[in-house]
Design a protein around this motif. Structure first.
Motif, short mmCIF file in Angstrom:
data_model
loop_
_atom_site.label_atom_id
_atom_site.label_comp_id
_atom_site.label_asym_id
_atom_site.label_seq_id
_atom_site.Cartn_x
_atom_site.Cartn_y
_atom_site.Cartn_z
N ASP A 16 9.39 207.09 47.37
CA ASP A 16 9.46 205.92 46.50
C ASP A 16 10.87 205.34 46.49
OD1 ASP A 16 9.45 204.06 44.45
OD2 ASP A 16 8.41 205.38 43.03
N PRO A 17 11.05 204.14 47.06
CA PRO A 17 12.37 203.54 47.08
C PRO A 17 12.82 203.01 45.71
CG PRO A 17 10.79 202.06 48.08
CD PRO A 17 10.05 203.33 47.77
N LEU A 18 11.89 202.91 44.77
CA LEU A 18 12.24 202.37 43.46
C LEU A 18 12.84 203.42 42.53
CD1 LEU A 18 9.19 200.02 42.90
CD2 LEU A 18 11.44 199.46 43.84
N ASN A 19 12.68 204.70 42.84
CA ASN A 19 13.28 205.72 41.98
C ASN A 19 14.34 206.56 42.70
OD1 ASN A 19 12.01 207.69 43.47
ND2 ASN A 19 10.68 208.41 41.84
N GLY A 20 14.81 206.09 43.84
CA GLY A 20 15.92 206.76 44.52
C GLY A 20 15.52 207.84 45.51
N GLU A 21 14.22 207.93 45.86
CA GLU A 21 13.83 208.94 46.84
C GLU A 21 14.26 208.55 48.25
OE1 GLU A 21 9.91 210.59 44.43
OE2 GLU A 21 9.60 209.55 46.31
N ILE A 22 14.31 207.24 48.51
CA ILE A 22 14.75 206.74 49.82
C ILE A 22 15.42 205.38 49.59
CG2 ILE A 22 12.49 205.66 50.27
CD1 ILE A 22 12.90 206.32 53.27
N TRP A 23 16.46 205.09 50.36
CA TRP A 23 17.11 203.80 50.28
C TRP A 23 17.73 203.48 51.62
CZ3 TRP A 23 19.17 208.11 47.90
CH2 TRP A 23 20.44 208.50 48.29
N ILE A 24 18.28 202.29 51.73
CA ILE A 24 18.94 201.91 52.98
C ILE A 24 20.37 201.50 52.67
CG2 ILE A 24 18.22 199.47 52.94
CD1 ILE A 24 17.73 199.96 56.09
N ILE A 25 21.26 201.91 53.54
CA ILE A 25 22.66 201.49 53.45
C ILE A 25 22.88 200.52 54.61
CG2 ILE A 25 25.08 202.19 53.58
CD1 ILE A 25 24.25 204.86 52.35
N PRO A 26 23.15 199.24 54.31
CA PRO A 26 23.34 198.27 55.38
C PRO A 26 24.38 198.75 56.39
CG PRO A 26 23.21 197.15 53.26
CD PRO A 26 23.27 198.64 52.98
N GLY A 27 24.03 198.66 57.63
CA GLY A 27 24.92 199.08 58.71
C GLY A 27 24.84 200.56 59.04
N ARG A 28 24.20 201.36 58.17
CA ARG A 28 24.09 202.81 58.43
C ARG A 28 22.65 203.24 58.63
NH1 ARG A 28 27.10 206.52 54.57
NH2 ARG A 28 26.39 208.04 56.09
N GLY A 29 21.73 202.64 57.89
CA GLY A 29 20.32 202.98 58.06
C GLY A 29 19.70 203.64 56.84
N LEU A 30 18.52 204.22 57.06
CA LEU A 30 17.76 204.86 55.99
C LEU A 30 18.45 206.13 55.53
CD1 LEU A 30 14.06 204.64 57.20
CD2 LEU A 30 15.12 203.39 55.34
N MET A 31 18.36 206.35 54.23
CA MET A 31 18.91 207.56 53.64
C MET A 31 17.86 208.16 52.73
SD MET A 31 21.95 207.44 54.93
CE MET A 31 22.97 208.59 54.07
N ILE A 32 17.66 209.46 52.84
CA ILE A 32 16.77 210.17 51.93
C ILE A 32 17.62 210.72 50.80
CG2 ILE A 32 15.11 212.05 51.67
CD1 ILE A 32 14.16 209.90 53.60
N GLY A 33 17.29 210.36 49.57
CA GLY A 33 18.03 210.84 48.41
C GLY A 33 17.65 212.26 48.06
#
Length: 191
Positions: A54-71
């Motif tokens: 779920d990207p809305l609760n911080g489980e996954i997000w994206i950092i521009p220029g770096r890519g997907l990040m799993i929280g």
């Protein structure tokens, strides 16, 4: 008559309509979502669908220029799905100068080791040790054979001067936990 559905390798990534709908929602609902490029939103939506995060609760997000990040929340979720039983973490500050040098922890940095234990591996360890002890083998020999209580190690470092919204020790501990969970959750290592 046996009924089945045709599946393909791409099925795990969801339908294009599902991903597009998530992109639309992410633009409106994610902090900074309106600032992300279309390709970044698409990658975030695709990663969320493919991994069930779920990207809305911080489980996954994206950092521009770096890519997907799993929280760390996403790593915890995946660990709960994969571990048969429970897991827990013990933290230890890394203060010994020799150990810090071996791990190349910069001077002035705050560092923690996270030891991730899970009931599945502990149970296997205990059962093996018990079987060996019942044969009459002394504990010292059993310990040499099976080792000590099994755990996965993670290291978290917060360098001096590095900024975080969290308290310094909290940030270093969270990084250590994420490192240990990442090692425990093989399905996410490719991100």
């Amino acid at each position: 008559m046996t009924e089945y559905t045709k599946t393909t390798a791409i099925a795990q990534f969801g339908s294009r309509d599902d991903v597009r709908e998530i992109v639309t929602r992410l633009k409106m609902m994610t902090p900074g979502g309106g600032k992300l490029q279309a390709a970044e939103l698409l990658a975030l939506a695709q990663g969320a669908v493919a991994h069930g995060l779920d990207p809305l609760n911080g489980e996954i997000w994206i950092i521009p220029g770096r890519g997907l990040m799993i929280g760390v929340k996403g790593l915890r979720k995946k660990a709960r799905e994969q571990v048969k039983g429970n897991f827990w973490i013990d933290f230890r500050p890394i203060e010994n100068p020799e150990e810090r040098a071996m791990l190349r922890i910069p001077t002035g940095a705050l560092a923690y080791e996270a030891r991730l234990f899970d009931s599945e591996n502990i149970r296997t360890f205990a059962e093996t040790a018990e079987r060996l002890l019942k044969t009459g083998i002394p504990w010292d020999a059993v310990k040499d054979m099976v080792g000590s209580k099994p755990y996965t190690v993670g290291i978290g470092v917060l360098k001096e001067g590095e900024h975080s919204k969290m308290e310094p020790s909290q940030c270093a501990m969270k990084r250590a936990e994420a490192d240990a969970l990442d090692a425990q959750v093989p399905s996410l290592r490719m991100l």
